[in-house]
Design a protein around this motif. Structure first.
Motif, PDB file in Angstrom:
ATOM      1  N   THR A 207       3.713  -6.829   2.321  1.00  0.00           N
ATOM      2  CA  THR A 207       3.149  -5.842   1.410  1.00  0.00           C
ATOM      3  C   THR A 207       1.829  -6.364   0.847  1.00  0.00           C
ATOM      4  O   THR A 207       1.744  -7.525   0.443  1.00  0.00           O
TER       5      THR A 207
ATOM      6  N   GLU B 149       2.413  -1.371   3.153  1.00  0.00           N
ATOM      7  CA  GLU B 149       3.325  -2.371   3.693  1.00  0.00           C
ATOM      8  C   GLU B 149       3.671  -2.055   5.136  1.00  0.00           C
ATOM      9  O   GLU B 149       3.541  -0.917   5.588  1.00  0.00           O
TER      10      GLU B 149
ATOM     11  N   THR C 179       9.070  -7.859   5.874  1.00  0.00           N
ATOM     12  CA  THR C 179       8.248  -6.814   5.278  1.00  0.00           C
ATOM     13  C   THR C 179       7.070  -7.493   4.601  1.00  0.00           C
ATOM     14  O   THR C 179       7.258  -8.379   3.759  1.00  0.00           O
TER      15      THR C 179
END
Length: 160
Positions: free
Chosen positions: A118, A132, A116
């Motif tokens: 962001t 994100e 992930t």
């Protein structure tokens, strides 16, 4: 494993750039499901954001995340020995030393997975904007740059 807190504005940091544009605190974070994170931040001018974010996004690894979570079992297209795009011949180069450290902590890799990424932009004293994406660990820099496309003018709590 606790996630690192978002950086805060320091009192001694300038509010505006020399040309008069206000600064934003821009933070880029990668994380994996185990909770391991990598984070970079810097002040950028709130003018031509897509251009100003390029150096920060350039800190993302070229391909592998180096977060070294032993997960997935997905085959990496760069794992073929003849392809050395993600391998650096300098063993003391920062990503390699980090990779060795994480291998020692986590054990051998079992495959690739998702990361992930962001991007957080925060004006001094204002509301932060955050976007994100979940991307393949094998394509971090290329896919991470797609965050800029998510920064539409309608999503920003401040003007460009």
């Amino acid at each position: 494993m606790p996630v690192s807190p978002w950086p805060k504005w320091r009192g001694d940091e300038p509010v505006t750039a020399p040309d008069g544009h206000p600064y934003l605190l821009a933070t880029l974070r990668m994380s994996v499901t185990s909770g391991r994170t990598w984070q970079r931040h810097r002040l950028i001018e709130n003018d031509q954001l897509r251009t100003r974010l390029t150096p920060l996004l350039g800190t993302l690894p070229l391909s592998h995340s180096y977060l070294q979570e032993p997960h997935g079992g997905h085959t990496c297209r760069f794992s073929e020995p003849s392809l050395t795009m993600w391998q650096d011949t300098d063993p003391d180069h920062w990503p390699n030393t980090l990779y060795r450290q994480l291998t020692a902590e986590d054990g051998p890799r079992q495959g690739l997975g998702e990361v992930t990424v962001t991007l957080r932009l925060e004006p001094r004293g204002g509301e932060a904007c955050q976007v994100e994406r979940v991307i393949s660990e094998c394509n971090v820099r290329a896919d991470g740059r797609l965050l800029v496309a998510q920064l539409g003018h309608d999503r920003l709590p401040f003007t460009e």
